[in-house]
Design an enzyme around this catalytic site. Structure first.
Site, PDB file in Angstrom:
ATOM      1  N   HIS A  29      50.273  26.755  31.896  1.00 24.33           N
ATOM      2  CA  HIS A  29      49.987  26.288  30.529  1.00 24.33           C
ATOM      3  C   HIS A  29      50.853  26.985  29.479  1.00 24.33           C
ATOM      4  CE1 HIS A  29      47.330  29.801  30.174  1.00 24.33           C
ATOM      5  NE2 HIS A  29      47.289  29.587  28.877  1.00 24.33           N
ATOM      6  N   HIS A  54      53.334  33.042  33.811  1.00 18.20           N
ATOM      7  CA  HIS A  54      53.542  32.970  32.364  1.00 18.20           C
ATOM      8  C   HIS A  54      54.713  33.853  31.890  1.00 18.20           C
ATOM      9  CE1 HIS A  54      49.797  31.014  32.719  1.00 18.20           C
ATOM     10  NE2 HIS A  54      48.987  32.010  32.422  1.00 18.20           N
TER      11      HIS A  54
END
Ligand code: BG6
Length: 467
Positions: A187, A249
């Protein structure tokens, strides 16, 4: 061919598409759905971007009515500006299929629901917000009823536990889905400030000439969170900080920060540019790593009483390429730290001679702070003359807050779902880049040594990195 046809062909070439006729959401009653996914779907409905049926799948004794109530509660708990009409539209799109993911009947019921609500020949997007151990069973189940044929599979992170298991998982999914039909979620790739790193670097000419070993002394990337593992103990204890946020990430952030310009903005060109960068990153040397665990972590529900899982990690990376050779990249990430902040600080080299030192010693080097969260923006720490008779340089920030100037942005999960539904792979992780990321962190997975304790609310264990 008209200009419009040509543009449509370009989009088709860039997006393997097709656009979804139905969204199937596995894990619809789970935590991720409640906190992130359902609020994101609400926003899409509010903007008129989600109009297709949403079929939730879960192991529950609820019915569709109960799920619709749950959708309402989840959206209202997460957002404070909910429009009743838009929420009702979302609730009206939602249907529930309940059952065990190992039971073929669940998938027969799902196939029936898909055909009933979206029609025969509908293109389905199957979103797997379930533990990774279930990915294979769900993919198999979909295939038994033919729901894999005209469909895209979207899987949440983590994708594997290491290089071998990531490859094994891919092989499992590839039995039923072609590579371009598998979207792997990270995300952070849906976060506007992360994507903005590329725009800042390559839409301007200001930074690029000094973005290399000649001008940059080091790079520090920080992901600090002021909360602990809370009710996620059992998941987190099997993962730890390296697998939870560094492998995915933060290595994505590193790639955006240090890769060469892609040939174009197209998904594959971006992934290729990242791949060239990641291939140049040396596997982490365990001697360059500090692992920490906050005091009290072992008392959290689901955490092993003698757990050696790290809740904090600080490590140094080296990029062996022409641009970055000799420039260390420090990454630190941790839970239960004093603040929640994600940023990257690029520290420039000092001038060749120190002219304006005064009695306080040499002034600090210039730093460029690229702020990703919570206040996305950029700060240039520059030196200016301190008022008074002597020529003494003092540091001051030249800063901009993007949201204050440009207005609010969409949340990461809105982008993830927009792209998953549209078939745009640009903001998902490509397998070869995931493999590179596992290669890089490979030497520090499962080290099993005792992490250094730190008190919650401090900046982690005090031990310094080697370089
Ligand atoms: C998730 C991790 O992927 O990212 C969490 O599992 C972490 O542990 C979260 O807190 C951080 O995401 P964000 O968007 O809040 O920075």
């Amino acid at each position: 061919m008209t200009a419009a046809d040509a543009a449509a062909t370009d989009v088709a070439a860039e997006h393997p598409g097709p656009r979804a006729d139905v969204l199937v959401l596995f894990g619809v009653t789970g935590d991720l759905a409640r906190k992130m996914i359902l609020p994101a779907l609400y926003r899409l409905v509010e903007r008129g971007e989600l109009t297709v049926p949403v079929i939730g799948v879960a192991r529950t004794d609820w019915n569709t009515e109960k799920l619709r109530e749950h959708v309402g509660h989840s959206v209202e708990a997460a957002l404070d500006d909910v429009e009743p009409a838009a929420l009702q539209r979302l609730q009206g799109l939602v249907h529930l299929v309940s059952g065990d993911y190992g039971d073929p009947l669940t998938f027969e019921r799902l196939a029936y629901a898909v055909h009933r609500h979206a029609g025969q020949g509908a293109f389905a997007v199957h979103y797997l917000a379930v533990p990774p151990g279930l990915f294979g069973a769900v993919a198999d189940g979909l295939a038994t009823v033919g729901l894999h044929e005209f469909a895209r599979l979207v899987v949440e992170k983590p994708f594997g536990r290491d290089l071998d298991s990531a490859r094994a998982l891919d092989a499992l999914l590839r039995r039923h889905f072609a590579d371009e039909r598998i979207f792997r979620v990270d995300h952070y790739l849906g976060k506007e400030p992360v994507e903005d790193l590329l725009v800042l670097r390559f839409a301007n000419t200001l930074l690029e000439p000094m973005w290399n070993r000649t001008w940059v002394e080091r790079i520090d990337i920080t992901m600090a969170e002021d909360f602990d593992v809370a009710e996620r103990g059992s998941f987190y204890d099997s993962v730890g900080a390296v697998r939870d946020v560094v492998q995915n990430h933060l290595l994505q952030v590193l790639a955006y920060l240090t890769m060469d310009a892609p040939h174009s903005d197209a998904a594959d060109d971006q992934h290729d540019a990242k791949n060239r960068l990641l291939r140049a990153v040396r596997p982490v040397d365990p001697a360059d790593v500090v692992r920490g665990q906050y005091i009290g972590y072992r008392d959290a529900a689901g955490v092993a009483p003698r757990s050696t899982t790290e809740t904090y990690v600080a490590l140094t990376l080296h990029i062996d390429n022409w641009r970055w050779s000799g420039v260390p990249v420090h990454i630190r990430a941790g839970k239960a730290l004093p603040r929640t902040v994600v940023d990257a600080v690029v520290v420039l080299r000092r001038p060749p001679q120190m002219l304006f030192t005064g009695t306080d010693g040499p002034p600090p080097p210039n730093r460029i702070r690229l702020r990703l969260q919570p206040d996305a923006g950029v700060t240039f720490h520059v030196l200016a003359k301190r008022p008074g008779g002597d020529d003494v340089a003092t540091e001051l920030p030249v800063s901009v807050d993007f949201r204050q100037v440009l207005g609010p942005v969409h949340a990461a999960y809105e982008r993830v779902f927009e792209d998953a539904l549209a078939g745009n792979p640009a903001h998902f992780a490509r397998l070869d880049n995931l493999e590179q990321a596992w290669r890089i962190v490979g030497p520090i997975l499962d080290v099993g040594t005792e992490p250094l304790p730190y008190a919650p609310g401090t900046w982690g264990p005090t031990e310094q990195l080697r370089s």
